[in-house]
Design a protein around this motif. Structure first.
Motif, PDB file in Angstrom:
ATOM      1  N   GLU A  51      -3.559  -0.970  -9.709  1.00 32.21           N
ATOM      2  CA  GLU A  51      -2.857  -0.831  -8.436  1.00 32.21           C
ATOM      3  C   GLU A  51      -2.518   0.644  -8.194  1.00 32.21           C
ATOM      4  O   GLU A  51      -1.896   1.291  -9.040  1.00 32.21           O
ATOM      5  CB  GLU A  51      -1.580  -1.651  -8.522  1.00 32.21           C
ATOM      6  N   ILE A  52      -2.939   1.138  -7.045  1.00 33.18           N
ATOM      7  CA  ILE A  52      -2.686   2.524  -6.648  1.00 33.18           C
ATOM      8  C   ILE A  52      -1.847   2.492  -5.372  1.00 33.18           C
ATOM      9  O   ILE A  52      -2.221   1.826  -4.406  1.00 33.18           O
ATOM     10  CB  ILE A  52      -3.995   3.293  -6.346  1.00 33.18           C
ATOM     11  N   PHE A  53      -0.740   3.205  -5.368  1.00 32.14           N
ATOM     12  CA  PHE A  53       0.087   3.302  -4.168  1.00 32.14           C
ATOM     13  C   PHE A  53      -0.093   4.692  -3.568  1.00 32.14           C
ATOM     14  O   PHE A  53       0.114   5.705  -4.238  1.00 32.14           O
ATOM     15  CB  PHE A  53       1.559   3.056  -4.489  1.00 32.14           C
ATOM     16  N   VAL A  54      -0.498   4.734  -2.306  1.00 36.18           N
ATOM     17  CA  VAL A  54      -0.644   5.988  -1.582  1.00 36.18           C
ATOM     18  C   VAL A  54       0.644   6.208  -0.807  1.00 36.18           C
ATOM     19  O   VAL A  54       0.915   5.527   0.183  1.00 36.18           O
ATOM     20  CB  VAL A  54      -1.863   5.970  -0.637  1.00 36.18           C
ATOM     21  N   ASP A  55       1.438   7.128  -1.293  1.00 35.41           N
ATOM     22  CA  ASP A  55       2.734   7.435  -0.712  1.00 35.41           C
ATOM     23  C   ASP A  55       2.575   8.563   0.303  1.00 35.41           C
ATOM     24  O   ASP A  55       1.859   9.536   0.042  1.00 35.41           O
ATOM     25  CB  ASP A  55       3.705   7.850  -1.822  1.00 35.41           C
ATOM     26  N   CYS A  56       3.216   8.411   1.438  1.00 36.34           N
ATOM     27  CA  CYS A  56       3.141   9.421   2.486  1.00 36.34           C
ATOM     28  C   CYS A  56       4.445   9.385   3.280  1.00 36.34           C
ATOM     29  O   CYS A  56       4.908   8.313   3.660  1.00 36.34           O
ATOM     30  CB  CYS A  56       1.949   9.132   3.402  1.00 36.34           C
ATOM     31  N   ASP A  57       5.021  10.549   3.511  1.00 38.17           N
ATOM     32  CA  ASP A  57       6.271  10.627   4.267  1.00 38.17           C
ATOM     33  C   ASP A  57       6.081  10.078   5.672  1.00 38.17           C
ATOM     34  O   ASP A  57       5.030  10.278   6.300  1.00 38.17           O
ATOM     35  CB  ASP A  57       6.754  12.079   4.370  1.00 38.17           C
ATOM     36  N   PHE A  58       7.120   9.396   6.179  1.00 31.74           N
ATOM     37  CA  PHE A  58       7.026   8.800   7.513  1.00 31.74           C
ATOM     38  C   PHE A  58       6.797   9.858   8.593  1.00 31.74           C
ATOM     39  O   PHE A  58       6.074   9.622   9.557  1.00 31.74           O
ATOM     40  CB  PHE A  58       8.271   7.954   7.830  1.00 31.74           C
ATOM     41  N   GLU A  59       7.368  11.040   8.415  1.00 35.56           N
ATOM     42  CA  GLU A  59       7.160  12.130   9.382  1.00 35.56           C
ATOM     43  C   GLU A  59       5.676  12.480   9.477  1.00 35.56           C
ATOM     44  O   GLU A  59       5.146  12.745  10.551  1.00 35.56           O
ATOM     45  CB  GLU A  59       7.972  13.372   9.007  1.00 35.56           C
ATOM     46  N   LEU A  91       3.773   9.777  11.345  1.00 39.31           N
ATOM     47  CA  LEU A  91       3.937   9.940  12.789  1.00 39.31           C
ATOM     48  C   LEU A  91       2.988  11.010  13.339  1.00 39.31           C
ATOM     49  O   LEU A  91       2.434  10.862  14.431  1.00 39.31           O
ATOM     50  CB  LEU A  91       5.387  10.292  13.135  1.00 39.31           C
ATOM     51  N   LYS A  92       2.761  12.068  12.584  1.00 35.94           N
ATOM     52  CA  LYS A  92       1.824  13.124  13.008  1.00 35.94           C
ATOM     53  C   LYS A  92       0.397  12.598  13.050  1.00 35.94           C
ATOM     54  O   LYS A  92      -0.397  13.015  13.883  1.00 35.94           O
ATOM     55  CB  LYS A  92       1.878  14.309  12.039  1.00 35.94           C
ATOM     56  N   ARG A  93       0.073  11.701  12.145  1.00 27.32           N
ATOM     57  CA  ARG A  93      -1.286  11.154  12.041  1.00 27.32           C
ATOM     58  C   ARG A  93      -1.513   9.947  12.940  1.00 27.32           C
ATOM     59  O   ARG A  93      -2.593   9.369  12.931  1.00 27.32           O
ATOM     60  CB  ARG A  93      -1.560  10.718  10.596  1.00 27.32           C
ATOM     61  N   ASP A  94      -0.546   9.560  13.700  1.00 27.99           N
ATOM     62  CA  ASP A  94      -0.531   8.300  14.464  1.00 27.99           C
ATOM     63  C   ASP A  94      -1.490   8.352  15.652  1.00 27.99           C
ATOM     64  O   ASP A  94      -1.073   8.288  16.807  1.00 27.99           O
ATOM     65  CB  ASP A  94       0.911   8.029  14.915  1.00 27.99           C
ATOM     66  N   GLN A  95      -2.804   8.412  15.369  1.00 28.16           N
ATOM     67  CA  GLN A  95      -3.816   8.547  16.420  1.00 28.16           C
ATOM     68  C   GLN A  95      -3.875   7.338  17.352  1.00 28.16           C
ATOM     69  O   GLN A  95      -4.193   7.475  18.523  1.00 28.16           O
ATOM     70  CB  GLN A  95      -5.191   8.774  15.794  1.00 28.16           C
ATOM     71  N   LYS A  96      -3.587   6.161  16.825  1.00 23.75           N
ATOM     72  CA  LYS A  96      -3.637   4.936  17.636  1.00 23.75           C
ATOM     73  C   LYS A  96      -2.281   4.610  18.257  1.00 23.75           C
ATOM     74  O   LYS A  96      -2.115   3.553  18.865  1.00 23.75           O
ATOM     75  CB  LYS A  96      -4.111   3.759  16.789  1.00 23.75           C
ATOM     76  N   ASN A  97      -1.296   5.494  18.081  1.00 26.07           N
ATOM     77  CA  ASN A  97       0.067   5.300  18.592  1.00 26.07           C
ATOM     78  C   ASN A  97       0.721   4.034  18.063  1.00 26.07           C
ATOM     79  O   ASN A  97       1.582   3.451  18.720  1.00 26.07           O
ATOM     80  CB  ASN A  97       0.084   5.310  20.125  1.00 26.07           C
TER      81      ASN A  97
END
Length: 171
Positions: free
Chosen positions: A102-110, A113-119
């Motif tokens: 099991e691998i967890f890809v952690d990414c800050d919510f901020e 939001l920057k990567r939110d291409q599909k809104n």
């Protein structure tokens, strides 16, 4: 027969799961001929169009796990990228699979939001859509075999290398 393995790469939408999984597949395939990548969205289309509420997501994740386990039992290294961030899934997977990572890809919510291409996130925050994990559906952080932090693009190759090292220690 080669030893199979399911590598469950989970994280929130936009965390980079698919990008990482594709790159791991590309690198592993240079010297392993038994690597397959199951993308969460593509597998959803194959296995059926489930809703996105919590229970439907869990049901879909179990189907993914059953498919991945089936392939691993035939000697495949199966990379699965999926949100599936629920304790029920972690428990199900660990009980089902003998060879599981099991691998967890952690990414800050901020950053999400920057990567939110599909809104996706902005629409969920503004109540235009519902059933978004991390906004109106709470999630459970796994007690993963490996946690990779994917807040910066330059982290990709380092994350891929760590995942490949983890996989190699299991096969």
């Amino acid at each position: 027969m080669k030893k199979g393995l399911v590598v469950w790469i989970c994280g929130l939408a936009g965390s980079g799961k698919s990008t990482i999984a594709r790159e791991v597949r590309n690198k592993l395939s240079l010297y392993q001929d038994n690597v397959i990548y199951l993308d969460g969205d593509e597998l959803r289309e194959i296995l059926g169009n489930f809703d996105y509420d919590r229970d439907s997501r869990i049901e879909m994740a179990k189907k993914r796990a059953l498919m991945a386990n089936f392939l691993a039992q035939q000697g495949m290294i199966v990379l699965v990228s999926t949100i599936s961030l629920f304790n029920e899934i972690y428990t199900f997977n660990r009980a089902l699979m003998n060879s599981y990572c099991e691998i967890f890809v952690d990414c800050d919510f901020e950053e999400l939001l920057k990567r939110d291409q599909k809104n996706l996130y902005s629409n969920a925050i503004n109540k235009k859509i519902i059933n978004v994990v991390g906004v109106d559906i709470p999630f459970d952080i796994p007690q993963a075999d490996l946690v990779v932090h994917n807040n910066k693009q330059e982290a990709l190759q380092n994350n891929v290398a760590m995942i490949i090292e983890t996989i190699q220690s299991r096969i």
